[in-house]
Design an enzyme around this catalytic site. Structure first.
Site, PDB file in Angstrom:
ATOM      1  N   HIS A   1      -4.376  -1.071   2.782  1.00  0.00           N
ATOM      2  CA  HIS A   1      -2.960  -0.688   2.747  1.00  0.00           C
ATOM      3  C   HIS A   1      -2.395  -0.510   4.162  1.00  0.00           C
ATOM      4  CE1 HIS A   1      -2.905   0.012  -1.635  1.00  0.00           C
ATOM      5  NE2 HIS A   1      -4.125   0.487  -1.459  1.00  0.00           N
TER       6      HIS A   1
ATOM      7  N   ASN B   1      -0.472   1.709  -7.573  1.00  0.00           N
ATOM      8  CA  ASN B   1      -0.211   0.323  -7.199  1.00  0.00           C
ATOM      9  C   ASN B   1       0.919  -0.236  -8.060  1.00  0.00           C
ATOM     10  OD1 ASN B   1      -2.254  -0.096  -5.167  1.00  0.00           O
ATOM     11  ND2 ASN B   1      -3.784  -0.156  -6.803  1.00  0.00           N
TER      12      ASN B   1
ATOM     13  N   TYR C   1      -9.736   9.741   0.372  1.00  0.00           N
ATOM     14  CA  TYR C   1      -8.406   9.661   0.986  1.00  0.00           C
ATOM     15  C   TYR C   1      -8.190  10.733   2.063  1.00  0.00           C
ATOM     16  CZ  TYR C   1      -6.503   5.886  -1.851  1.00  0.00           C
ATOM     17  OH  TYR C   1      -6.242   4.662  -2.397  1.00  0.00           O
TER      18      TYR C   1
END
Length: 474
Positions: free
Chosen positions: A52, A124, A334
């Site tokens: 990303h 997404n 993350y």
């Protein structure tokens, strides 16, 4: 006229000429402005995201129009509630300099600045993903990145992985379909993708999936259309989003959810936490719950888009996790990526900072510029009424789990039913695009891998396999 200064407010008298020993002489070390400018330039880029990396972002808000109090106590989902947010779109596989209009999944990550803290929904533009166990995630991403030997992207690597991991067939079919290249970020849907949980004020749990349906209408590009755009404009999605908001043509999405009672998962007939599968709308209908709008562009792309950090570990009372293996791993990976990429105190940056009250004993680390507020205890538990303490009233209901730990194989190996259902609702034009897109993506792929892919397509549908064969000239 404003006076030019350095980062510490020191006025700069000359910003055109270095300080030197004579007109032809060497530079002097005491030219601290020169040294600051060069040193800062060396540090102007933080490591790009591993995935990303290329993205765009904007601010907006979500307004809830339905009564969801029976399912969740989260304030953000109470009827009439309006919550500010920041949304970052992205491509997945390409580097920061990649073209926007490439065939790729699009990231759809939202940071909601709720009254109870930040809630991050990391999704997404597809309701599914290529894999269902994060054990495979680093390997999958390697296939989407550059070969260390050639430093080239590899179709062979991608198809080798996909055909050896047939759970990816559903997502591959979406990626290779006519929706594989959105015309813009405004003209695509968004999905939370994972299964999450709602918890109501009775401490009852419900499973939930989040959907964001574009109100601009779906628009996509063919390979040929995308190639022409990329030749002229590698930032086509960024340009479209920025200009639309500047022109007050604010993008909007209808917000919907699918909700399933905690003990009703058997009606699906498969693992409800499998990220490679959707919940059929005929079994779990979509509920309209509100509207999301983007209405403000960032003022500084680096500060607000590049340093925006999203993590599914950021939840609020009334919203929580599920046993989804991919989600479980992302809860760790993350925020760990953000600590590495941006720094220990990335949460203090304005774009990441909660708008609600924050009371924490995490007060140290590099670049911590927060005001120290703990007047008595700097630890917990403590004996002081005005020092923050835990609150057990926010504990979640118990989650029943199996009592044997091992490396369990997936609960089913049905890789074909949902891709078949998707293929069967495509019209002839969409099927033709699917076949041609797959054929185009197989350039340079080993014949044995193509044969393996065709065998999988045959199990989805003989029409699927025959269409790809024809597109390949077989």
């Amino acid at each position: 006229m404003k006076k030019l200064t350095n980062d510490f407010g020191n006025i700069i008298a000359d910003n055109q000429n270095s300080l030197s020993a004579g007109a032809k002489g060497p530079l002097l070390m005491q030219d601290y402005i020169l040294l600051e400018k060069l040193a800062h330039q060396n540090r102007e880029r933080i490591p790009e995201r591993t995935v990303h990396a290329k993205g765009s972002g904007a601010y907006g808000e979500i307004k809830i129009t339905a009564d969801l109090s029976a399912y969740t106590k989260a304030k953000i989902f109470q009827k009439g509630e309006v919550t500010p947010l920041f949304l970052r779109f992205s491509t997945v596989a390409g580097e920061a300099g990649a073209a926007d209009a490439e065939r790729d999944v699009r990231g759809f990550a939202i940071k909601f600045y709720t009254k109870e803290g930040n809630w991050d929904l990391v999704g997404n533009n597809t309701p599914t993903f290529f894999i269902r166990d994060a054990y495979k995630f680093p390997d999958f991403i390697h296939t989407q990145k550059r070969d260390p030997r050639t430093h080239l992207r590899s179709n062979n690597a991608a198809w080798d992985f996909w055909t050896l991991c047939p759970e990816s067939l559903h997502q591959v079919t979406i990626l290779m379909s006519d929706r594989g290249i959105p015309a813009s970020y405004r003209h695509m849907h968004g999905f939370g993708s994972h299964t999450y949980s709602f918890i109501n004020d009775k401490n009852e749990r419900f499973w939930v999936k989040f959907h964001f349906k574009t109100m601009q209408g779906i628009k996509n590009l063919t390979n040929e259309e995308a190639a022409k755009i990329i030749a002229d404009d590698r930032e086509s999605h960024q340009r479209d989003l920025y200009e639309a908001i500047e022109n007050k043509d604010f993008p909007k999405w209808k917000v919907q959810v699918q909700i399933l009672a905690e003990n009703d998962t058997e009606k699906l007939g498969f693992n409800p936490f499998d990220l490679t599968k959707i919940w059929p709308h005929s079994i779990v209908p979509l509920m309209d719950v509100g509207e999301m709008v983007l209405n403000k562009n960032p003022q500084n792309y680096f500060n607000e888009v590049e340093q925006a950090a999203f993590s599914p570990s950021n939840i609020v009372p009334g919203i929580s996790f599920s046993p989804d293996k991919m989600l479980q791993a992302r809860i760790f990976s993350y925020p760990d990526a953000h600590r590495y990429r941006i720094g220990t105190n990335y949460h203090l940056l304005p774009v990441n900072r909660a708008k609600s009250e924050v009371n924490t004993y995490n007060v140290a680390g590099a670049m911590n510029f927060d005001t120290y507020k703990n007047e008595a205890a700097y630890y917990e538990p403590n004996s002081y009424d005005y020092s923050p303490k835990e609150d057990k009233s926010y504990l979640e209901p118990d989650l029943a789990i199996d009592n044997v730990a091992q490396r369990f194989a997936p609960l089913d190996d049905d890789f074909y039913t949902q891709p078949r259902a998707l293929f069967n609702i495509m019209n002839d034009s969409q099927k033709a695009q699917l076949f041609n897109n797959i054929a185009a993506s197989m350039k340079g792929v080993d014949e044995k891998i193509i044969t393996r892919a065709l065998n999988h397509f045959e199990k989805i549908s003989s029409d699927y396999a025959n269409g790809v064969k024809k597109a390949l000239g077989k």
